[in-house]
Scaffold this active site. Structure first.
Site, mmCIF file in Angstrom:
data_model
loop_
_atom_site.group_PDB
_atom_site.id
_atom_site.type_symbol
_atom_site.label_atom_id
_atom_site.label_comp_id
_atom_site.label_asym_id
_atom_site.label_seq_id
_atom_site.Cartn_x
_atom_site.Cartn_y
_atom_site.Cartn_z
ATOM 1 N N LYS A 113 -3.137 -11.169 -8.104
ATOM 2 C CA LYS A 113 -4.427 -10.521 -8.334
ATOM 3 C C LYS A 113 -5.219 -11.239 -9.432
ATOM 4 C CE LYS A 113 -2.853 -5.954 -6.758
ATOM 5 N NZ LYS A 113 -2.806 -4.515 -7.065
ATOM 6 N N TYR A 156 -7.351 -2.436 2.048
ATOM 7 C CA TYR A 156 -7.021 -1.205 1.329
ATOM 8 C C TYR A 156 -7.542 0.049 2.043
ATOM 9 C CZ TYR A 156 -5.274 -3.686 -2.842
ATOM 10 O OH TYR A 156 -4.527 -4.452 -3.725
ATOM 11 N N ASN A 174 -2.155 -4.676 -12.130
ATOM 12 C CA ASN A 174 -0.699 -4.810 -12.017
ATOM 13 C C ASN A 174 -0.275 -6.108 -11.357
ATOM 14 O OD1 ASN A 174 -1.511 -4.207 -9.485
ATOM 15 N ND2 ASN A 174 -0.264 -2.372 -9.233
ATOM 16 N N HIS A 200 0.107 -8.015 -5.356
ATOM 17 C CA HIS A 200 0.222 -7.176 -4.157
ATOM 18 C C HIS A 200 1.298 -7.777 -3.261
ATOM 19 C CE1 HIS A 200 -0.680 -5.036 -0.436
ATOM 20 N NE2 HIS A 200 -0.528 -6.216 0.145
ATOM 21 N N GLU A 210 -1.561 -7.821 7.424
ATOM 22 C CA GLU A 210 -2.117 -8.516 6.258
ATOM 23 C C GLU A 210 -2.057 -10.039 6.419
ATOM 24 O OE1 GLU A 210 0.070 -6.778 2.999
ATOM 25 O OE2 GLU A 210 -0.866 -4.814 3.291
#
Ligand code: IDP
Ligand code: MG
Length: 164
Positions: free
Chosen positions: A9, A49, A112, A115, A126
């Site tokens: 990320k 998402y 965080n 992913h 994905e």
């Protein structure tokens, strides 16, 4: 053998943790079969998402994920989906165990770092969303016979070889 979709990320890229995080997956024995640095368009994130649409953190998540570049990876290996999730740790940095990526490198519940697909269905969706078929590359790594025992190395027909 399985393939999974990993995204480092924007916080991982900005904090220059990309090499160290990828290194953990390489150390474990995963093979990189797809890799790119991109700013993800909002429209793609909405599809990625879609399960979180309407949740309190949804808009902030999309803003965070679309603002700056990410590194998108396809990793291949034995039980890749579950093993990568285990290496990532729990969703919130404040709760993730030490020894995991989220547990060692972050403390935020939103930023965080990483992913990873959470099921075979999610991985299929994905990988297709972030990679064209010809961007996923099949090849042998010379250490494979030392990473896996012979009977573990048989590739299923679901992972076709890229023509030379
Ligand atoms: P996961 O990334 O561990 O699969 P999910 O529940 O699928 O966790 O949530 C997707 C992402 O949304 C998380 O990685 C995190 O960035 C963000 N997120 C999830 N729950 C919260 C929250 O309660 N507050 C802020 N951000 C959250
Ligand atoms: Mg998730």
């Amino acid at each position: 053998m399985e393939r999974t979709l990993i995204i480092l990320k924007p916080d991982a890229v900005q904090r220059q943790l990309v090499g160290r995080i990828i290194g953990r997956f390489e150390d474990k024995g995963f093979k990189i079969v797809g890799a790119k640095l991109r700013r993800i368009p909002r429209q793609t994130l909405e599809r990625h998402y879609s399960d979180h649409k309407g949740k309190p953190f949804y808009q902030r998540l999309l803003a965070f994920m679309s603002k700056d570049p990410v590194v998108i990876l396809a990793l291949e290996g034995k039980n890749a989906i579950a093993v990568c999730r285990k290496m990532m740790g729990a969703t919130f940095g404040s709760k993730a165990d030490a020894g995991t990526i989220r547990g060692d490198f972050g403390i935020s519940d939103s930023f965080n770092l990483i992913h990873g697909s959470d099921s075979p269905e999610a991985a299929a969706k994905e990988l297709q969303l972030f990679f064209d078929t010809d961007e996923l590359v099949s090849y042998d790594i010379i250490s494979a016979p030392w990473i896996y025992d012979e009977d573990e190395l048989v590739e299923p027909p679901s992972l076709p070889r890229t023509p030379p």
